[in-house]
Design a protein around this motif. Structure first.
Motif, PDB file in Angstrom:
ATOM      1  N   ILE A  18       0.851  -1.187   0.000  1.00 15.43           N
ATOM      2  CA  ILE A  18       0.000   0.000   0.000  1.00 15.43           C
ATOM      3  C   ILE A  18       0.889   1.240   0.000  1.00 15.43           C
ATOM      4  N   ALA A  19       0.587   2.194  -0.860  1.00 12.29           N
ATOM      5  CA  ALA A  19       1.358   3.434  -0.940  1.00 12.29           C
ATOM      6  C   ALA A  19       0.457   4.628  -0.694  1.00 12.29           C
ATOM      7  N   GLU A  37      -7.017   8.636   7.151  1.00 10.56           N
ATOM      8  CA  GLU A  37      -6.497   7.811   6.067  1.00 10.56           C
ATOM      9  C   GLU A  37      -5.453   6.825   6.581  1.00 10.56           C
ATOM     10  N   LEU A  38      -4.649   7.250   7.557  1.00 11.62           N
ATOM     11  CA  LEU A  38      -3.634   6.364   8.101  1.00 11.62           C
ATOM     12  C   LEU A  38      -4.244   5.263   8.965  1.00 11.62           C
ATOM     13  N   GLY A  97      -8.006   2.136   7.621  1.00  8.50           N
ATOM     14  CA  GLY A  97      -6.907   2.968   7.148  1.00  8.50           C
ATOM     15  C   GLY A  97      -5.826   2.140   6.483  1.00  8.50           C
ATOM     16  N   VAL A  98      -4.767   2.797   6.052  1.00  9.37           N
ATOM     17  CA  VAL A  98      -3.729   2.099   5.306  1.00  9.37           C
ATOM     18  C   VAL A  98      -2.973   1.103   6.172  1.00  9.37           C
ATOM     19  N   ALA A 100      -2.688  -2.665   4.781  1.00  7.80           N
ATOM     20  CA  ALA A 100      -1.356  -3.205   4.500  1.00  7.80           C
ATOM     21  C   ALA A 100      -0.992  -4.342   5.451  1.00  7.80           C
ATOM     22  N   GLU A 101      -1.920  -4.813   6.244  1.00 11.14           N
ATOM     23  CA  GLU A 101      -1.638  -5.840   7.258  1.00 11.14           C
ATOM     24  C   GLU A 101      -0.877  -7.026   6.650  1.00 11.14           C
ATOM     25  N   GLY A 102       0.252  -7.336   7.277  1.00 13.21           N
ATOM     26  CA  GLY A 102       1.085  -8.438   6.823  1.00 13.21           C
ATOM     27  C   GLY A 102       2.018  -8.085   5.691  1.00 13.21           C
ATOM     28  N   GLY A 103       1.853  -6.895   5.120  1.00 13.37           N
ATOM     29  CA  GLY A 103       2.645  -6.498   3.963  1.00 13.37           C
ATOM     30  C   GLY A 103       3.505  -5.281   4.229  1.00 13.37           C
ATOM     31  N   THR A 104       3.572  -4.405   3.220  1.00 12.49           N
ATOM     32  CA  THR A 104       4.455  -3.241   3.261  1.00 12.49           C
ATOM     33  C   THR A 104       3.646  -1.966   3.060  1.00 12.49           C
ATOM     34  N   LEU A 105       3.939  -0.953   3.869  1.00 11.34           N
ATOM     35  CA  LEU A 105       3.306   0.355   3.753  1.00 11.34           C
ATOM     36  C   LEU A 105       4.359   1.365   3.308  1.00 11.34           C
ATOM     37  N   PHE A 106       4.106   2.019   2.180  1.00  9.98           N
ATOM     38  CA  PHE A 106       5.030   3.019   1.643  1.00  9.98           C
ATOM     39  C   PHE A 106       4.497   4.408   1.949  1.00  9.98           C
ATOM     40  N   LEU A 107       5.243   5.176   2.744  1.00  7.26           N
ATOM     41  CA  LEU A 107       4.868   6.538   3.120  1.00  7.26           C
ATOM     42  C   LEU A 107       5.718   7.510   2.310  1.00  7.26           C
TER      43      LEU A 107
END
Length: 353
Positions: free
Chosen positions: A92-93, A107-108, A125-126, A130-137
C-alpha cells in the motif's frame, strides 16, 4: 542536496504487486541494461543501489529512500516489498503531502462509522489494509508534526486506534518511507521530527538523480521506446540527433521526465522518433529562459502558464516544501494542492493521448 523538481499530489495506489524471487543478482536485459526487481540501470551508482536492495529486502528493517522527484522512489519501495517474505501480502502506498491535515489521521488509521460528519461507514486505514505487507509513506517530510508524533508511537508499539474508536488494534506492517528533501535539513527546518527520522532510517538508501547516471540515460530511453514498440506493434527508432539531445539534457524531472518525453515523441513520430527535450510540452506554452533565481517569459505567454511555472520554480527553490511555497506565493496550502492536482491531470492527459 536533494532539490525537488516537483511532484504531484497523489493518493493511495497499488494494493498488490507480483512476487519475484527473494534473492539473486540483477538480470541482464537486451541492450545493456540490468533489471533488478522493478528497477533498471547499468551505471555504478545503480549497481550500488541494487546491492543495497538485495541486502535489505529480505529483512524486516525500516527503509528510508531519499532522492529527487521522478527518480523512482516508489519502485525502490516495491522492490523491497518483492524481495521480502511479505511479497504475497499487500503493498500500500500513500502520499503524505497529498492529504490535508484534517484527513491524514483518518487515512492512516481509519475511522468508525459516525466518527465525524460524512463518516457513513467504518473505513479501514492504510495500516489495516497493509496488514502483513508493506506500507510506503511517500513525502514523509510533508506530514504534519502532530501526526508524526502519532505515527512514531504506532511504529514503536505496533498499535493504533481508529478515529472515533475505542478499541486498540495491533498491526503487522513493514514501513518504507521516502522524501525528496535532505532529511537532516528537514529536521533542522522543523519539518521532520528527529526521533521519527531515526526510527524510519534504520536502512537509508540514497537514490541517484538521472544526471548522475550518465551511462543509463540513453539505455533507458531506448528501453522505454522498445516498450512502446512492443505495446503498439511498431518498430520506431530514435534518430541520431535525438540520441545526442537526450545525452545533453540535464533531466531535472529525472526518469519520470525521460519516460514522458519519450512517450510524447513516440506519439508525434512516424518511423523515426524525434526527441527534443528542450522544447515546451504541447499546450504548455513557451519554455522560459532561465537564470539562477529568475524566470523570464516571452511576451504572449498566458497567465495560467506563467502561474504554473512560477509555482514549480518556487517549489524547486524551497526543495519541495509546499507550506513554505504557499506562504511565499501568498496562497493557501489548499490552493497550492489544487493547482498541483490540476497540473497532474493535464500532464496525464498529454502522456496518454
Amino acid at each position: 542536496m536533494f532539490d525537488s523538481h516537483y511532484e504531484y499530489a497523489g493518493h493511495v495506489r497499488r494494493d498488490n504487486v507480483v512476487a519475484m524471487p527473494t534473492r539473486g543478482p540483477a538480470i541482464r536485459e537486451p541492450g545493456g541494461l540490468s533489471r533488478f526487481g522493478l528497477m533498471y540501470g547499468a551505471s555504478p551508482a545503480m549497481r550500488e543501489v541494487f546491492d543495497l536492495l538485495e541486502r535489505v529486502g529480505p529483512t524486516e528493517a525500516a527503509v528510508l529512500v531519499v532522492g529527487e522527484s521522478g527518480c523512482g522512489k516508489e519502485l525502490v519501495a516495491q522492490t523491497v516489498h518483492q524481495l521480502s517474505p511479505r511479497a504475497d501480502a499487500p503493498f500500500i502506498a500513500i502520499n503524505c503531502g497529498a492529504l490535508p491535515g484534517s484527513l491524514i489521521e483518518a487515512e492512516l488509521f481509519g475511522y468508525e462509522k459516525g466518527a465525524f460528519t460524512g463518516a457513513n461507514r467504518t473505513h479501514p486505514g492504510v495500516f489495516e489494509r497493509a496488514e502483513g505487507g508493506t506500507l510506503f509513506l511517500d513525502e514523509i517530510t510533508e506530514m504534519p508534526l502532530e501526526m508524526q508524533v502519532r505515527l512514531l508511537r504506532v511504529l514503536e508499539t505496533r498499535c493504533f486506534t481508529r478515529v472515533g474508536g475505542e478499541r486498540e488494534m495491533r498491526c503487522n506492517v513493514r514501513v518504507v518511507a521516502a522524501t525528496n528533501r535532505d532529511p537532516h535539513q528537514a529536521v533542522v527546518e522543523g519539518a521532520l521530527r528527529e526521533d521519527l527520522l531515526y526510527r524510519l532510517a534504520v536502512f537509508p538508501i540514497a537514490l541517484p538523480p538521472l544526471r548522475e547516471r550518465a551511462t543509463d540515460v540513453l539505455l533507458l530511453a531506448r528501453h522505454f521506446l522498445d516498450e512502446l514498440n512492443r505495446e503498439h506493434g511498431t518498430h520506431k527508432k530514435l534518430t541520431e540527433a535525438s540520441e545526442a539531445a537526450i545525452l545533453r539534457h540535464p533531466w531535472p524531472g529525472n526518469v519520470r521526465e525521460l519516460k514522458n518525453c519519450l512517450q510524447r515523441a513516440y506519439i508525434m513520430s512516424e518511423n523515426w522518433v524525434e526527441v527534443d527535450p528542450e522544447s515546451a510540452m504541447p499546450g504548455m506554452g513557451a519554455r522560459p529562459a532561465l537564470r539562477p533565481g529568475v524566470l523570464e517569459f516571452e511576451v504572449g505567454t498566458s497567465l495560467p502558464d506563467m502561474e504554473r511555472r512560477m509555482i514549480i520554480a518556487t517549489l524547486d527553490k524551497f526543495a519541495g516544501n509546499k507550506r513554505k511555497t504557499a506562504e511565499v506565493l501568498g496562497v493557501s496550502l489548499k490552493t497550492l494542492y489544487n493547482r498541483l492536482n490540476e497540473y497532474a491531470r493535464r500532464e496525464a492527459r498529454y502522456a496518454t493521448a
